[in-house]
Design a protein around this motif. Sequence first.
Motif, PDB file in Angstrom:
ATOM      1  N   PHE A 132       0.839  -1.189   0.000  1.00 26.39           N
ATOM      2  CA  PHE A 132       0.000   0.000   0.000  1.00 26.39           C
ATOM      3  C   PHE A 132       0.877   1.242   0.000  1.00 26.39           C
ATOM      4  CE2 PHE A 132      -3.281  -2.972   1.177  1.00 26.39           C
ATOM      5  CZ  PHE A 132      -4.416  -2.423   0.586  1.00 26.39           C
ATOM      6  N   THR A 133       0.481   2.209  -0.801  1.00 29.00           N
ATOM      7  CA  THR A 133       1.235   3.445  -0.953  1.00 29.00           C
ATOM      8  C   THR A 133       0.282   4.620  -0.794  1.00 29.00           C
ATOM      9  OG1 THR A 133       2.695   2.337  -2.528  1.00 29.00           O
ATOM     10  CG2 THR A 133       2.790   4.730  -2.463  1.00 29.00           C
ATOM     11  N   GLN A 134       0.756   5.659  -0.122  1.00 31.33           N
ATOM     12  CA  GLN A 134      -0.072   6.845   0.088  1.00 31.33           C
ATOM     13  C   GLN A 134       0.519   8.039  -0.650  1.00 31.33           C
ATOM     14  OE1 GLN A 134      -0.591   9.498   3.901  1.00 31.33           O
ATOM     15  NE2 GLN A 134      -1.893   7.692   4.102  1.00 31.33           N
ATOM     16  N   TYR A 135      -0.313   8.704  -1.434  1.00 32.70           N
ATOM     17  CA  TYR A 135       0.093   9.880  -2.182  1.00 32.70           C
ATOM     18  C   TYR A 135      -0.677  11.092  -1.671  1.00 32.70           C
ATOM     19  CZ  TYR A 135       1.846   6.320  -5.333  1.00 32.70           C
ATOM     20  OH  TYR A 135       2.495   5.237  -5.853  1.00 32.70           O
ATOM     21  N   VAL A 136       0.019  12.208  -1.557  1.00 33.98           N
ATOM     22  CA  VAL A 136      -0.582  13.442  -1.062  1.00 33.98           C
ATOM     23  C   VAL A 136      -0.250  14.575  -2.027  1.00 33.98           C
ATOM     24  CG1 VAL A 136      -0.653  15.133   0.808  1.00 33.98           C
ATOM     25  CG2 VAL A 136      -0.346  12.699   1.345  1.00 33.98           C
ATOM     26  N   PHE A 137      -1.271  15.326  -2.410  1.00 34.61           N
ATOM     27  CA  PHE A 137      -1.048  16.572  -3.129  1.00 34.61           C
ATOM     28  C   PHE A 137      -1.788  17.660  -2.374  1.00 34.61           C
ATOM     29  CE2 PHE A 137      -2.132  19.925  -6.093  1.00 34.61           C
ATOM     30  CZ  PHE A 137      -0.888  20.186  -6.654  1.00 34.61           C
ATOM     31  N   SER A 138      -1.041  18.676  -1.902  1.00 28.15           N
ATOM     32  CA  SER A 138      -1.633  19.756  -1.127  1.00 28.15           C
ATOM     33  C   SER A 138      -1.354  21.087  -1.809  1.00 28.15           C
ATOM     34  CB  SER A 138      -1.057  19.765   0.297  1.00 28.15           C
ATOM     35  OG  SER A 138      -1.692  20.738   1.093  1.00 28.15           O
ATOM     36  N   LEU A 139      -2.390  21.887  -1.982  1.00 28.42           N
ATOM     37  CA  LEU A 139      -2.305  23.169  -2.667  1.00 28.42           C
ATOM     38  C   LEU A 139      -2.877  24.257  -1.769  1.00 28.42           C
ATOM     39  CD1 LEU A 139      -1.947  24.984  -5.219  1.00 28.42           C
ATOM     40  CD2 LEU A 139      -4.199  24.180  -5.957  1.00 28.42           C
ATOM     41  N   SER A 140      -2.077  25.271  -1.462  1.00 28.85           N
ATOM     42  CA  SER A 140      -2.514  26.362  -0.595  1.00 28.85           C
ATOM     43  C   SER A 140      -3.045  27.532  -1.404  1.00 28.85           C
ATOM     44  CB  SER A 140      -1.351  26.834   0.289  1.00 28.85           C
ATOM     45  OG  SER A 140      -0.892  25.787   1.112  1.00 28.85           O
ATOM     46  N   ASP A 141      -3.703  28.461  -0.709  1.00 26.60           N
ATOM     47  CA  ASP A 141      -4.305  29.615  -1.391  1.00 26.60           C
ATOM     48  C   ASP A 141      -3.283  30.433  -2.172  1.00 26.60           C
ATOM     49  OD1 ASP A 141      -6.923  29.161  -0.588  1.00 26.60           O
ATOM     50  OD2 ASP A 141      -6.653  30.216   1.303  1.00 26.60           O
ATOM     51  N   ASN A 142      -2.049  30.507  -1.673  1.00 31.87           N
ATOM     52  CA  ASN A 142      -1.046  31.350  -2.332  1.00 31.87           C
ATOM     53  C   ASN A 142      -0.333  30.649  -3.481  1.00 31.87           C
ATOM     54  OD1 ASN A 142       0.524  29.519  -0.999  1.00 31.87           O
ATOM     55  ND2 ASN A 142       1.704  31.008   0.194  1.00 31.87           N
ATOM     56  N   GLY A 143      -0.737  29.419  -3.794  1.00 39.37           N
ATOM     57  CA  GLY A 143      -0.127  28.700  -4.904  1.00 39.37           C
ATOM     58  C   GLY A 143       0.966  27.740  -4.499  1.00 39.37           C
ATOM     59  N   ASP A 144       1.363  27.711  -3.213  1.00 36.51           N
ATOM     60  CA  ASP A 144       2.347  26.731  -2.765  1.00 36.51           C
ATOM     61  C   ASP A 144       1.746  25.333  -2.865  1.00 36.51           C
ATOM     62  OD1 ASP A 144       3.928  28.845  -2.159  1.00 36.51           O
ATOM     63  OD2 ASP A 144       3.825  28.628   0.018  1.00 36.51           O
ATOM     64  N   TYR A 145       2.551  24.379  -3.292  1.00 37.48           N
ATOM     65  CA  TYR A 145       2.040  23.014  -3.357  1.00 37.48           C
ATOM     66  C   TYR A 145       3.059  22.043  -2.792  1.00 37.48           C
ATOM     67  CZ  TYR A 145       4.879  22.289  -7.598  1.00 37.48           C
ATOM     68  OH  TYR A 145       5.911  22.175  -8.488  1.00 37.48           O
ATOM     69  N   LEU A 146       2.565  20.879  -2.411  1.00 29.82           N
ATOM     70  CA  LEU A 146       3.372  19.840  -1.787  1.00 29.82           C
ATOM     71  C   LEU A 146       2.932  18.501  -2.350  1.00 29.82           C
ATOM     72  CD1 LEU A 146       5.489  19.562   0.590  1.00 29.82           C
ATOM     73  CD2 LEU A 146       3.512  19.047   2.059  1.00 29.82           C
ATOM     74  N   LEU A 147       3.862  17.723  -2.845  1.00 28.25           N
ATOM     75  CA  LEU A 147       3.579  16.378  -3.337  1.00 28.25           C
ATOM     76  C   LEU A 147       4.401  15.405  -2.507  1.00 28.25           C
ATOM     77  CD1 LEU A 147       2.143  14.620  -5.525  1.00 28.25           C
ATOM     78  CD2 LEU A 147       4.213  14.860  -6.892  1.00 28.25           C
ATOM     79  N   MET A 148       3.733  14.421  -1.895  1.00 20.32           N
ATOM     80  CA  MET A 148       4.408  13.486  -0.996  1.00 20.32           C
ATOM     81  C   MET A 148       4.015  12.053  -1.313  1.00 20.32           C
ATOM     82  SD  MET A 148       4.016  15.526   2.645  1.00 20.32           S
ATOM     83  CE  MET A 148       4.973  14.264   3.534  1.00 20.32           C
ATOM     84  N   CYS A 149       4.903  11.137  -0.956  1.00 19.21           N
ATOM     85  CA  CYS A 149       4.636   9.705  -1.106  1.00 19.21           C
ATOM     86  C   CYS A 149       5.124   9.004   0.157  1.00 19.21           C
ATOM     87  CB  CYS A 149       5.344   9.161  -2.340  1.00 19.21           C
ATOM     88  SG  CYS A 149       5.142   7.368  -2.576  1.00 19.21           S
TER      89      CYS A 149
END
Length: 281
Positions: free
Chosen positions: A145-162
Amino acid sequence: LNIPTNGLTYHFDAQYTPSFPLGGTSWYNIGQSGNTVALSNGPAYSSPNGISFDGADDYGLLGPTGLGLTNSMTLIITQQVPTYYSGDCDTLLCGFDAIKGSQLNLYKWNWNNPYYWNMLAYYTDNSNNVQSIFTNSDPINYGQFTQYVFSLSDNGDYLLMCNGVVLVGATAPSFSRWNVNFGEVRFNGGGIGKVPCIYNKFTMYNRGLSLSEVLQYYYLGPIVTSGLTYSIDAGNPISYSGGGATIFNLTSAGGSGTLVNSPTYNIANGGVINFNGTGTF
């Protein structure tokens, strides 16, 4: 819930009976919205961790009306990738079709090679131009099992995690100009590039999460992560799938443990491994 709840708009948990009652054609949202994932062509419960898609014609769809997310959001998906797949099509983990034509996609792509899978994340902007976020050509572990995260903030900052590790994080001004108003979410292609897989959880927040919040979700609780080098959890499918002799370390240090002489797994209390006191260890 032992995950962040502020802004928790959509939360689908295949291990939680009110969300998926071990069968049927609906995967129910236990977040703040009432939307339901419609399951088509027979996805079935795979004990103890999720909903199994056969790779032939099974798929799921959330929508296609607007999902109420604009400009900031966090997507988290936990899924088991195939142990082997020799097809040459794209594998859609989760796709978003925006009402105005934009979309955000997280793919696994085997590049016509049955031994290697690649991770590709991109979005299509309002001018229909493809903008790449991340491409990884390293092999991805099969059968885990693998978990993927994509997070996008109001100011355009983003985070991609695994699996609790940051793959890429940056400020992307184009995101802040991109009207993220998703129309639908597709599971296992929704008609595109289907493969055998198991979905465990799918979550969407209406805001960007901080790194500490993402790690709380990953570890299923607000534990201290500074200096954390080893963590195994029988209740977390990323660490233990509920069967077999291997239990995986959740931290970026990697590694695994071995269960000897077949200790038994019980889903009670969130998931426990029982040792008989004689030959199991």
